[in-house]
Design an enzyme around this catalytic site. Structure first.
Site, PDB file in Angstrom:
ATOM      1  N   PRO A 189       0.821  -1.213   0.000  1.00 16.82           N
ATOM      2  CA  PRO A 189       0.000   0.000   0.000  1.00 16.82           C
ATOM      3  C   PRO A 189       0.855   1.264   0.000  1.00 16.82           C
ATOM      4  O   PRO A 189       1.860   1.327   0.696  1.00 16.82           O
ATOM      5  CB  PRO A 189      -0.793  -0.103   1.303  1.00 16.82           C
ATOM      6  CG  PRO A 189      -0.757  -1.536   1.672  1.00 16.82           C
ATOM      7  CD  PRO A 189       0.528  -2.084   1.133  1.00 16.82           C
ATOM      8  N   GLY A 221       2.197   4.679   1.006  1.00 17.41           N
ATOM      9  CA  GLY A 221       2.216   5.345   2.305  1.00 17.41           C
ATOM     10  C   GLY A 221       2.458   4.399   3.441  1.00 17.41           C
ATOM     11  O   GLY A 221       2.487   4.790   4.603  1.00 17.41           O
ATOM     12  N   CYS A 222       2.627   3.118   3.120  1.00 16.07           N
ATOM     13  CA  CYS A 222       2.874   2.110   4.137  1.00 16.07           C
ATOM     14  C   CYS A 222       4.389   1.967   4.269  1.00 16.07           C
ATOM     15  O   CYS A 222       5.070   1.683   3.295  1.00 16.07           O
ATOM     16  CB  CYS A 222       2.266   0.785   3.693  1.00 16.07           C
ATOM     17  SG  CYS A 222       1.868  -0.272   5.049  1.00 16.07           S
ATOM     18  N   ILE A 223       4.909   2.213   5.472  1.00 16.76           N
ATOM     19  CA  ILE A 223       6.370   2.224   5.603  1.00 16.76           C
ATOM     20  C   ILE A 223       6.878   0.886   6.136  1.00 16.76           C
ATOM     21  O   ILE A 223       6.288   0.329   7.025  1.00 16.76           O
ATOM     22  CB  ILE A 223       6.830   3.380   6.522  1.00 16.76           C
ATOM     23  CG1 ILE A 223       6.403   4.704   5.896  1.00 16.76           C
ATOM     24  CG2 ILE A 223       8.335   3.370   6.683  1.00 16.76           C
ATOM     25  CD1 ILE A 223       6.099   5.779   6.892  1.00 16.76           C
TER      26      ILE A 223
END
Lengths: 102, 135, 112
Positions: free
Chosen positions: C108, C110-112
């Site tokens: 996803p 923005g998923c770090i």
């Protein structure tokens, strides 16, 4: 508080300068950098746009980019101010926001 | 919590030919996690990003125009589209895809996200922002 | 180190985090194998989330962020399943992240 607009494209290939000038609010400043500085030369088809920006607020051009392109102070549209990198930083600090026209 | 800031993402490039439009969308999605007051502006060739009926299958590219329709869920609900830019390209608002969001305050009523504005209104919008990011 | 999943005749490349390089090669057998490498035994409840994510991706061309997943699951399946804790019980290392990997979707944004 007013806006600093930067333009880094030549007005003879892109519409960045034209679009920028069309979105100036009174008191906004325009800074030409990189290829954008070729718009600072007088006697071109872009001169009227630059004069419209001058009527709205300050117009600046980055000295190192002018020098690199062989644009001398006497070649420039009257009223445009040469700034160095320190002047660039001052302009950013003096305005509430910066908008880049790419 | 710190006060929300007004963020404006300015889109001036057509999609697919360069990476600008897709990059802008990625930044908007990532930025949405910070829950700021976000607006998107579409002017110059940026209006082509919102064209209805984009089909990228034959070009073998991702049709990211569909992602704009998800942005309402991310609280990105203000798509300012410049009328002059549309007219210069022979377009009207009817040529754009419908983009809506669900208003929680009004029982999830669907409301349009696209807000047509004049060039002068766009200039005024820029002047209201805390941060302007250009693509 | 192997960077491929192998199920029967299917060989699928993946990146260093286990996401499929080519998301079009995904199938349900592959999902079972990816789940196994994540130490997850897939139940109908897991599939509900995976299928939901795949439908969301098909429609919007992105995998939703976790808060959007929770919100949308609540809308579709009710508050018991549209719940962060419930989703983390199914996918302990992050529902958006782990379910996307098993479902053959990109990580996803923005998923770090």
């Amino acid at each position: 508080m007013s806006t600093l607009h930067t333009v880094n494209k030549t007005p003879f290939e892109r519409n960045a300068l034209q679009s920028c000038v069309g979105h100036l609010s009174p008191g906004d400043a325009l800074l030409m950098i990189e290829d954008g500085v070729v718009g600072a030369r007088k006697g071109s088809s872009a001169t009227a746009m630059v004069q419209a920006a001058l009527a709205s607020g300050g117009v600046y051009a980055l000295a190192s980019d002018l020098d690199a392109r062989g644009i001398r102070p006497e070649d420039m549209i009257e009223g445009i101010q040469r700034v160095d990198y320190g002047g660039f930083v001052d302009l950013v600090a003096q305005h509430a926001r910066t908008v880049a026209w790419l | 919590m710190a006060q929300k800031k007004k963020f404006l993402y300015v889109n001036r490039k057509a999609p697919y030919g360069t990476i600008y439009a897709l990059e802008a969308l990625e930044v908007v999605l990532i930025g949405a996690a910070f829950e700021q007051d976000v607006s998107l502006a579409f002017l110059d060739d940026g209006v082509f990003q919102l064209m209805a009926g984009q089909d990228t299958a034959a070009a073998s590219m991702k049709n990211f125009s569909r992602t704009f329709k998800a942005l309402g869920d991310y609280d990105v609900r203000k798509f300012y589209v410049e009328r002059e830019s549309l007219a210069e390209r022979g377009l009207t608002v009817e040529d754009l895809m419908p983009i809506t969001y669900e208003d929680e305050a009004e029982d999830y009523a669907e409301k349009p996200s696209i807000i047509p504005v004049s060039r002068a209104e766009m200039a005024a919008l820029i002047a209201q922002q805390d941060v302007v990011l250009s693509f | 180190m192997s960077m491929q999943y192998k199920v029967g005749d299917i060989v699928a490349d993946h990146d260093e985090e286990g996401y499929l390089t080519d998301i079009t090669v995904w199938n349900r057998d592959l999902a079972l194998l990816i789940a196994k490498t994540e130490n997850i035994e897939l139940t109908p409840e897991h599939w509900e989330v995976i299928d939901f994510l795949r439908e969301y991706y098909e429609e919007y061309q992105i995998a939703p962020a976790i808060r959007i997943l929770v919100k949308e699951m609540k809308k579709k399946f009710g508050p018991d399943k549209g719940d962060q804790k419930y989703l983390y019980e199914l996918f302990p290392y992050g529902p958006a992240k782990q379910a996307c990997k098993i479902g053959g979707l990109p990580k996803p944004t923005g998923c770090i």
